[in-house]
Write a protein that holds these residues in place. Structure first.
Motif, PDB file in Angstrom:
ATOM      1  N   GLU A  59      30.950  40.182  39.586  1.00 29.58           N
ATOM      2  CA  GLU A  59      32.327  40.699  39.564  1.00 29.58           C
ATOM      3  C   GLU A  59      32.591  41.696  40.593  1.00 29.58           C
ATOM      4  OE1 GLU A  59      34.190  41.388  35.702  1.00 29.58           O
ATOM      5  OE2 GLU A  59      33.102  39.431  34.992  1.00 29.58           O
ATOM      6  N   LEU A  63      35.256  41.563  43.931  1.00 31.40           N
ATOM      7  CA  LEU A  63      36.403  42.616  44.030  1.00 31.40           C
ATOM      8  C   LEU A  63      36.244  43.145  45.430  1.00 31.40           C
ATOM      9  CD1 LEU A  63      36.246  44.561  40.839  1.00 31.40           C
ATOM     10  CD2 LEU A  63      38.126  42.964  41.609  1.00 31.40           C
ATOM     11  N   ILE A 165      34.977  52.488  42.253  1.00 37.18           N
ATOM     12  CA  ILE A 165      35.281  51.540  41.169  1.00 37.18           C
ATOM     13  C   ILE A 165      34.211  51.146  40.043  1.00 37.18           C
ATOM     14  CG2 ILE A 165      35.830  48.881  41.343  1.00 37.18           C
ATOM     15  CD1 ILE A 165      37.032  49.400  43.925  1.00 37.18           C
ATOM     16  N   ASN A 167      33.220  48.664  36.587  1.00 41.41           N
ATOM     17  CA  ASN A 167      33.582  47.524  35.934  1.00 41.41           C
ATOM     18  C   ASN A 167      32.405  47.256  34.808  1.00 41.41           C
ATOM     19  OD1 ASN A 167      31.426  46.011  37.339  1.00 41.41           O
ATOM     20  ND2 ASN A 167      32.484  44.312  37.063  1.00 41.41           N
ATOM     21  N   VAL A 195      37.838  48.281  36.051  1.00 42.34           N
ATOM     22  CA  VAL A 195      38.216  46.947  36.123  1.00 42.34           C
ATOM     23  C   VAL A 195      37.502  46.223  35.011  1.00 42.34           C
ATOM     24  CG1 VAL A 195      38.776  44.724  37.376  1.00 42.34           C
ATOM     25  CG2 VAL A 195      38.980  47.099  38.403  1.00 42.34           C
ATOM     26  N   GLN A 221      42.276  41.797  33.059  1.00 41.46           N
ATOM     27  CA  GLN A 221      42.408  40.620  33.697  1.00 41.46           C
ATOM     28  C   GLN A 221      43.229  39.622  32.700  1.00 41.46           C
ATOM     29  OE1 GLN A 221      39.224  39.461  36.705  1.00 41.46           O
ATOM     30  NE2 GLN A 221      38.114  41.207  35.765  1.00 41.46           N
ATOM     31  N   LEU A 238      41.365  38.774  38.876  1.00 42.17           N
ATOM     32  CA  LEU A 238      40.868  39.209  40.167  1.00 42.17           C
ATOM     33  C   LEU A 238      39.587  39.108  40.754  1.00 42.17           C
ATOM     34  CD1 LEU A 238      41.627  43.067  39.506  1.00 42.17           C
ATOM     35  CD2 LEU A 238      43.160  41.407  40.536  1.00 42.17           C
ATOM     36  N   VAL A 239      38.643  38.097  39.873  1.00 42.11           N
ATOM     37  CA  VAL A 239      37.522  37.649  40.368  1.00 42.11           C
ATOM     38  C   VAL A 239      37.352  36.105  39.844  1.00 42.11           C
ATOM     39  CG1 VAL A 239      36.285  39.973  39.636  1.00 42.11           C
ATOM     40  CG2 VAL A 239      36.507  38.294  37.711  1.00 42.11           C
TER      41      VAL A 239
END
Length: 239
Positions: A59, A63, A165, A167, A195, A221, A238-239
């Motif tokens: 993922e 991004l 960033i 996740n 994220v 998401q 987004l992925v």
């Protein structure tokens, strides 16, 4: 008298730390947006991406691949020790981007590096042995986020990256704690964007719950994860 003074001093220190922590966390919602510039290059921002292995790395790579590397340079990929697959995926992405380097910005796109940090908790590791590894991971993150930038020539008072960033998974919480410590003592720190994983459809992950009020922007998401009046942002898949 000395015991009373010591108790009063401890209470005062705890109160000051509590107030400072509250001010830092509550200030995340009021921090101005990035202008897209750095001191070294007025057209770029330095970017750090945590690769959490497995699906989290996939993922994060999706991004990153959507970004214009000419605007985000240099790039730092933070990888857990022993996660050679994530390191290889980062190198592959950089090679693919460099292959499209016919523009004048091609040389800029090659500016990246890998940073290794110990895992906060290994797979199937017992809870009794997790504390020492988590502390070791935190110390490594503090060196990466706080100490290493201060030792860099010509970059005093610059954060290790302008944007970070995250996740997931768990080790990203330790990395974010190191950033929070920077903010508490007034050292330069990156803006943190979390994220949430695509797999989290109806509830937040444990990492998401822990970092919900600590990061600067919290992106999900799926619309079911957006709470009324909450900090969640949903911009679709987004992925």
């Amino acid at each position: 008298m000395s015991m009373a003074f010591a108790s009063f001093s401890i209470c005062l220190i705890v109160l000051a730390l509590t107030v400072r922590t509250y001010a830092v966390i509550s200030g995340h919602t009021r921090r101005p947006k990035l202008s897209g510039r750095t001191v070294s290059n007025p057209a770029t921002r330095s970017l750090a991406i945590f690769l959490g292995s497995g699906g989290h790395t996939s993922e994060a790579m999706m991004l990153a691949s959507a970004l214009d590397f000419s605007r985000y340079s240099p790039r730092i990929y933070v990888v857990s020790e022993g996660d050679t697959l994530s390191a290889q995926k980062a190198a592959t992405l950089e090679q693919l981007k460099a292959a499209d380097a016919s523009s004048p910005n091609g040389q800029m796109r090659k500016q990246y590096k890998l940073e290794m940090i110990p895992r906060a908790r290994r797979v199937h590791q017992s809870l009794l042995t997790t504390a020492p590894t988590a502390i070791l991971s935190l110390l490594s993150c503090i060196y990466l986020v706080s100490i290493k930038p201060l030792l860099r020539k010509g970059a005093f008072r610059q954060p290790f990256a302008d944007v970070l960033i995250l996740n997931g998974p768990g080790t990203c919480v330790i990395l974010c704690v190191a950033v929070l410590l920077n903010q508490l003592i007034g050292l330069p720190s990156p803006r943190v964007i979390y994220v949430e994983s695509f797999a989290r459809v109806r509830s937040l992950s444990l990492s998401g719950k822990l970092l919900h009020h600590i990061v600067d922007r919290f992106v999900v998401q799926w619309p079911d994860l957006v709470q009324r009046g909450g900090r969640e942002e949903c911009h679709g898949w987004l992925v």
